[in-house]
Design a protein around this motif. Sequence first.
Motif, PDB file in Angstrom:
ATOM      1  N   LYS A  28       0.850  -1.199   0.000  1.00  0.00           N
ATOM      2  CA  LYS A  28       0.000   0.000   0.000  1.00  0.00           C
ATOM      3  C   LYS A  28       0.889   1.253   0.000  1.00  0.00           C
ATOM      4  O   LYS A  28       0.990   1.974   0.992  1.00  0.00           O
ATOM      5  CB  LYS A  28      -0.865  -0.028   1.276  1.00  0.00           C
ATOM      6  CG  LYS A  28      -2.112   0.819   1.195  1.00  0.00           C
ATOM      7  CD  LYS A  28      -2.979   0.551   2.414  1.00  0.00           C
ATOM      8  CE  LYS A  28      -4.091   1.539   2.564  1.00  0.00           C
ATOM      9  NZ  LYS A  28      -4.816   1.360   3.808  1.00  0.00           N
ATOM     10  N   ASN A  29       1.585   1.448  -1.115  1.00  0.00           N
ATOM     11  CA  ASN A  29       2.506   2.588  -1.187  1.00  0.00           C
ATOM     12  C   ASN A  29       2.335   3.363  -2.484  1.00  0.00           C
ATOM     13  O   ASN A  29       1.908   2.806  -3.490  1.00  0.00           O
ATOM     14  CB  ASN A  29       3.957   2.104  -1.055  1.00  0.00           C
ATOM     15  CG  ASN A  29       4.434   1.408  -2.323  1.00  0.00           C
ATOM     16  OD1 ASN A  29       4.729   2.031  -3.336  1.00  0.00           O
ATOM     17  ND2 ASN A  29       4.490   0.074  -2.285  1.00  0.00           N
ATOM     18  N   THR A  30       2.655   4.647  -2.429  1.00  0.00           N
ATOM     19  CA  THR A  30       2.663   5.468  -3.652  1.00  0.00           C
ATOM     20  C   THR A  30       3.949   6.282  -3.672  1.00  0.00           C
ATOM     21  O   THR A  30       4.339   6.876  -2.662  1.00  0.00           O
ATOM     22  CB  THR A  30       1.471   6.460  -3.673  1.00  0.00           C
ATOM     23  OG1 THR A  30       0.288   5.756  -3.331  1.00  0.00           O
ATOM     24  CG2 THR A  30       1.312   7.108  -5.042  1.00  0.00           C
ATOM     25  N   ILE A  31       4.584   6.286  -4.834  1.00  0.00           N
ATOM     26  CA  ILE A  31       5.785   7.102  -5.017  1.00  0.00           C
ATOM     27  C   ILE A  31       5.370   8.377  -5.740  1.00  0.00           C
ATOM     28  O   ILE A  31       4.735   8.324  -6.795  1.00  0.00           O
ATOM     29  CB  ILE A  31       6.856   6.329  -5.822  1.00  0.00           C
ATOM     30  CG1 ILE A  31       7.285   5.076  -5.042  1.00  0.00           C
ATOM     31  CG2 ILE A  31       8.050   7.223  -6.117  1.00  0.00           C
ATOM     32  CD1 ILE A  31       8.261   4.196  -5.794  1.00  0.00           C
ATOM     33  N   HIS A  32       5.716   9.502  -5.148  1.00  0.00           N
ATOM     34  CA  HIS A  32       5.438  10.801  -5.763  1.00  0.00           C
ATOM     35  C   HIS A  32       6.789  11.416  -6.142  1.00  0.00           C
ATOM     36  O   HIS A  32       7.531  11.859  -5.246  1.00  0.00           O
ATOM     37  CB  HIS A  32       4.716  11.730  -4.780  1.00  0.00           C
ATOM     38  CG  HIS A  32       3.381  11.206  -4.336  1.00  0.00           C
ATOM     39  ND1 HIS A  32       2.204  11.618  -4.913  1.00  0.00           N
ATOM     40  CD2 HIS A  32       3.047  10.300  -3.385  1.00  0.00           C
ATOM     41  CE1 HIS A  32       1.192  10.994  -4.318  1.00  0.00           C
ATOM     42  NE2 HIS A  32       1.680  10.182  -3.395  1.00  0.00           N
ATOM     43  N   TYR A  33       7.089  11.444  -7.413  1.00  0.00           N
ATOM     44  CA  TYR A  33       8.363  12.014  -7.863  1.00  0.00           C
ATOM     45  C   TYR A  33       8.452  13.483  -7.439  1.00  0.00           C
ATOM     46  O   TYR A  33       7.509  14.253  -7.651  1.00  0.00           O
ATOM     47  CB  TYR A  33       8.469  11.886  -9.389  1.00  0.00           C
ATOM     48  CG  TYR A  33       9.588  12.695  -9.993  1.00  0.00           C
ATOM     49  CD1 TYR A  33      10.913  12.428  -9.683  1.00  0.00           C
ATOM     50  CD2 TYR A  33       9.326  13.763 -10.863  1.00  0.00           C
ATOM     51  CE1 TYR A  33      11.952  13.175 -10.216  1.00  0.00           C
ATOM     52  CE2 TYR A  33      10.348  14.516 -11.404  1.00  0.00           C
ATOM     53  CZ  TYR A  33      11.652  14.216 -11.079  1.00  0.00           C
ATOM     54  OH  TYR A  33      12.678  14.966 -11.597  1.00  0.00           O
ATOM     55  N   SER A  34       9.579  13.858  -6.858  1.00  0.00           N
ATOM     56  CA  SER A  34       9.759  15.228  -6.389  1.00  0.00           C
ATOM     57  C   SER A  34      10.119  16.123  -7.586  1.00  0.00           C
ATOM     58  O   SER A  34      11.252  16.110  -8.080  1.00  0.00           O
ATOM     59  CB  SER A  34      10.880  15.245  -5.343  1.00  0.00           C
ATOM     60  OG  SER A  34      11.062  16.550  -4.894  1.00  0.00           O
ATOM     61  N   VAL A  35       9.120  16.894  -8.015  1.00  0.00           N
ATOM     62  CA  VAL A  35       9.251  17.651  -9.273  1.00  0.00           C
ATOM     63  C   VAL A  35      10.426  18.628  -9.231  1.00  0.00           C
ATOM     64  O   VAL A  35      11.064  18.890 -10.245  1.00  0.00           O
ATOM     65  CB  VAL A  35       7.918  18.385  -9.578  1.00  0.00           C
ATOM     66  CG1 VAL A  35       8.036  19.316 -10.759  1.00  0.00           C
ATOM     67  CG2 VAL A  35       6.802  17.356  -9.797  1.00  0.00           C
ATOM     68  N   LYS A  36      10.745  19.134  -8.043  1.00  0.00           N
ATOM     69  CA  LYS A  36      11.824  20.125  -7.945  1.00  0.00           C
ATOM     70  C   LYS A  36      13.178  19.560  -8.384  1.00  0.00           C
ATOM     71  O   LYS A  36      14.066  20.299  -8.771  1.00  0.00           O
ATOM     72  CB  LYS A  36      11.918  20.690  -6.526  1.00  0.00           C
ATOM     73  CG  LYS A  36      12.350  19.677  -5.476  1.00  0.00           C
ATOM     74  CD  LYS A  36      12.564  20.333  -4.140  1.00  0.00           C
ATOM     75  CE  LYS A  36      11.301  20.615  -3.375  1.00  0.00           C
ATOM     76  NZ  LYS A  36      10.606  19.420  -2.811  1.00  0.00           N
ATOM     77  N   ALA A  37      13.330  18.250  -8.332  1.00  0.00           N
ATOM     78  CA  ALA A  37      14.626  17.655  -8.684  1.00  0.00           C
ATOM     79  C   ALA A  37      14.961  17.887 -10.155  1.00  0.00           C
ATOM     80  O   ALA A  37      16.104  18.171 -10.521  1.00  0.00           O
ATOM     81  CB  ALA A  37      14.620  16.156  -8.379  1.00  0.00           C
ATOM     82  N   ASN A  38      13.952  17.774 -10.985  1.00  0.00           N
ATOM     83  CA  ASN A  38      14.137  17.985 -12.426  1.00  0.00           C
ATOM     84  C   ASN A  38      12.748  18.111 -13.033  1.00  0.00           C
ATOM     85  O   ASN A  38      12.004  17.139 -13.096  1.00  0.00           O
ATOM     86  CB  ASN A  38      14.877  16.790 -13.046  1.00  0.00           C
ATOM     87  CG  ASN A  38      15.203  17.031 -14.516  1.00  0.00           C
ATOM     88  OD1 ASN A  38      14.426  17.650 -15.238  1.00  0.00           O
ATOM     89  ND2 ASN A  38      16.329  16.517 -14.948  1.00  0.00           N
ATOM     90  N   SER A  39      12.409  19.309 -13.459  1.00  0.00           N
ATOM     91  CA  SER A  39      11.010  19.563 -13.795  1.00  0.00           C
ATOM     92  C   SER A  39      10.755  19.708 -15.290  1.00  0.00           C
ATOM     93  O   SER A  39       9.708  20.223 -15.688  1.00  0.00           O
ATOM     94  CB  SER A  39      10.520  20.804 -13.053  1.00  0.00           C
ATOM     95  OG  SER A  39      11.430  21.851 -13.255  1.00  0.00           O
ATOM     96  N   ASN A  40      11.685  19.250 -16.110  1.00  0.00           N
ATOM     97  CA  ASN A  40      11.395  19.279 -17.546  1.00  0.00           C
ATOM     98  C   ASN A  40      10.115  18.479 -17.811  1.00  0.00           C
ATOM     99  O   ASN A  40       9.966  17.347 -17.315  1.00  0.00           O
ATOM    100  CB  ASN A  40      12.569  18.675 -18.324  1.00  0.00           C
ATOM    101  CG  ASN A  40      12.389  18.860 -19.824  1.00  0.00           C
ATOM    102  OD1 ASN A  40      11.430  18.352 -20.409  1.00  0.00           O
ATOM    103  ND2 ASN A  40      13.292  19.598 -20.438  1.00  0.00           N
ATOM    104  N   LYS A  90       3.442   7.041   1.668  1.00  0.00           N
ATOM    105  CA  LYS A  90       3.815   7.891   0.537  1.00  0.00           C
ATOM    106  C   LYS A  90       5.290   8.227   0.650  1.00  0.00           C
ATOM    107  O   LYS A  90       5.817   8.393   1.750  1.00  0.00           O
ATOM    108  CB  LYS A  90       2.993   9.184   0.540  1.00  0.00           C
ATOM    109  CG  LYS A  90       1.526   8.995   0.126  1.00  0.00           C
ATOM    110  CD  LYS A  90       0.833  10.338   0.074  1.00  0.00           C
ATOM    111  CE  LYS A  90      -0.617  10.221  -0.324  1.00  0.00           C
ATOM    112  NZ  LYS A  90      -0.799   9.780  -1.713  1.00  0.00           N
ATOM    113  N   MET A  91       5.931   8.343  -0.523  1.00  0.00           N
ATOM    114  CA  MET A  91       7.341   8.745  -0.572  1.00  0.00           C
ATOM    115  C   MET A  91       7.491   9.803  -1.648  1.00  0.00           C
ATOM    116  O   MET A  91       6.744   9.790  -2.624  1.00  0.00           O
ATOM    117  CB  MET A  91       8.222   7.549  -0.947  1.00  0.00           C
ATOM    118  CG  MET A  91       8.284   6.482   0.088  1.00  0.00           C
ATOM    119  SD  MET A  91       8.852   4.927  -0.635  1.00  0.00           S
ATOM    120  CE  MET A  91       7.323   4.202  -1.158  1.00  0.00           C
ATOM    121  N   GLU A  92       8.479  10.675  -1.488  1.00  0.00           N
ATOM    122  CA  GLU A  92       8.666  11.764  -2.454  1.00  0.00           C
ATOM    123  C   GLU A  92      10.120  11.824  -2.926  1.00  0.00           C
ATOM    124  O   GLU A  92      10.786  12.842  -2.748  1.00  0.00           O
ATOM    125  CB  GLU A  92       8.341  13.105  -1.796  1.00  0.00           C
ATOM    126  CG  GLU A  92       6.981  13.211  -1.181  1.00  0.00           C
ATOM    127  CD  GLU A  92       6.892  14.400  -0.213  1.00  0.00           C
ATOM    128  OE1 GLU A  92       7.904  15.075   0.028  1.00  0.00           O
ATOM    129  OE2 GLU A  92       5.795  14.634   0.292  1.00  0.00           O
TER     130      GLU A  92
END
Length: 408
Positions: free
Chosen positions: A45-57, A267-269
Amino acid sequence: MEKIGKIDIKYLAENFGTPLYVYDYDIIKNNYQRLKSAFDKYYPKNTIHYSVKANSNLNILKVFKDLDCGADCSSPFELFLADKAGFDKNKILYTGNYESIEDLKVAANFNVKINIDDINSFKRLIKIKHPEIISFRINPGIGRGGFEGIVTAGSDAKFGVPYEQAFEAYKLALDSGVKRFGIHMMTGSNNLEPYYFAEVVDKLLTIAGNIFTKLKIAPEYIDIGGGFGIPYDDDEEELNIEETARLVSEVLIEKSKKYHFDEPELKMEPGRYLIGNAGYLISKVTGIKNSYKRFIGIDAGMNVLIRPALYGARHRIKIYGKNDRKNFYYVCGQICENSDIMASHIYLPEVEEGDLAIILDVGAYGFSMSSNYNNRLRPAEILIKDEKAHLIRARETYEDILRLMNLD
Ligand SMILES: Cc1ncc(COP(=O)(O)O)c(C=O)c1O
């Protein structure tokens, strides 16, 4: 070093110019799948949320969206980009800090889940829109990062609600009518030690357990932020992600039982872990100076990659077509600051003007932290996918910058 994916680096430099950011799709995909499958194994029961600030192209965001990943945004424009890339609203988070009324209006209108940074931010939010669900970013009193500049919790950190005030925060939210809750932390970046994640998740869950039990509420999700590290040097070991997932999941299951929560969504970011090692910065050697030290000047300075100048981050550098490491150099950019040093005390082959220097592990916090300082133009970006080089951002031009200046 000669190739990125199957594409010759010289070909990339000749066709797209330097400095040039290049990302390898296969590495990004592998990173995501490795992380996802490790956590799926121990805590599905997990969701990965990519951290947009790392690379936002936008093209990079689209890669993550197509991998079925979620997104974590830190500003209104990041929300706009995530939406444009096609992420489902349910999979977008907003995690800002010192959020302005304008920021909160945008986040509220996007109708995404908000990890709110402060009790006062929550008070501002409820004047705009009453959220159905709220999650406070908690500062659990401890933090750790690869180095001091990237520690984001503990008594010196500007982020989050101090854990001593967490009860007041959730009580305020409950009294104001909020019925659904999450809890969030982000305690530091580039951690390579699995036990650290378990320790800090344990701390957060203990905080949550005590408060939520008293208030008779339960967390719908636990967001542990990002922070999964990558090696930046040959002698650093990779984070054992399987072990990290196992330990974190163990703590989550145990503490959920202890506090009688239904197991919350995890959740993870992550940012760095997903894209850091997929990025390369190709630069050209512009000059070699035998001064008090032996300097190599390259056309990628702190304007292109600020991490070394900003907080002493280290990156490996390779020279195209040359593999020995017999000379001792300082590598610098062309910016008029003495802190514009890309690497100090570094062993490289004998370097000549015109050589290509490739800086490794720059996929995260590379382009996204770049600037126009000294009126240098921002570089182009390439995504290598299906053995082809795709131009995903054109090199900036004088006109791009002039467009925003008014001269009456
Ligand atoms: C709130 C938040 N989440 C996630 C991240 C991503 O961190 P990392 O790249 O270390 O995974 C950051 C980075 O600063 C952050 O501030």
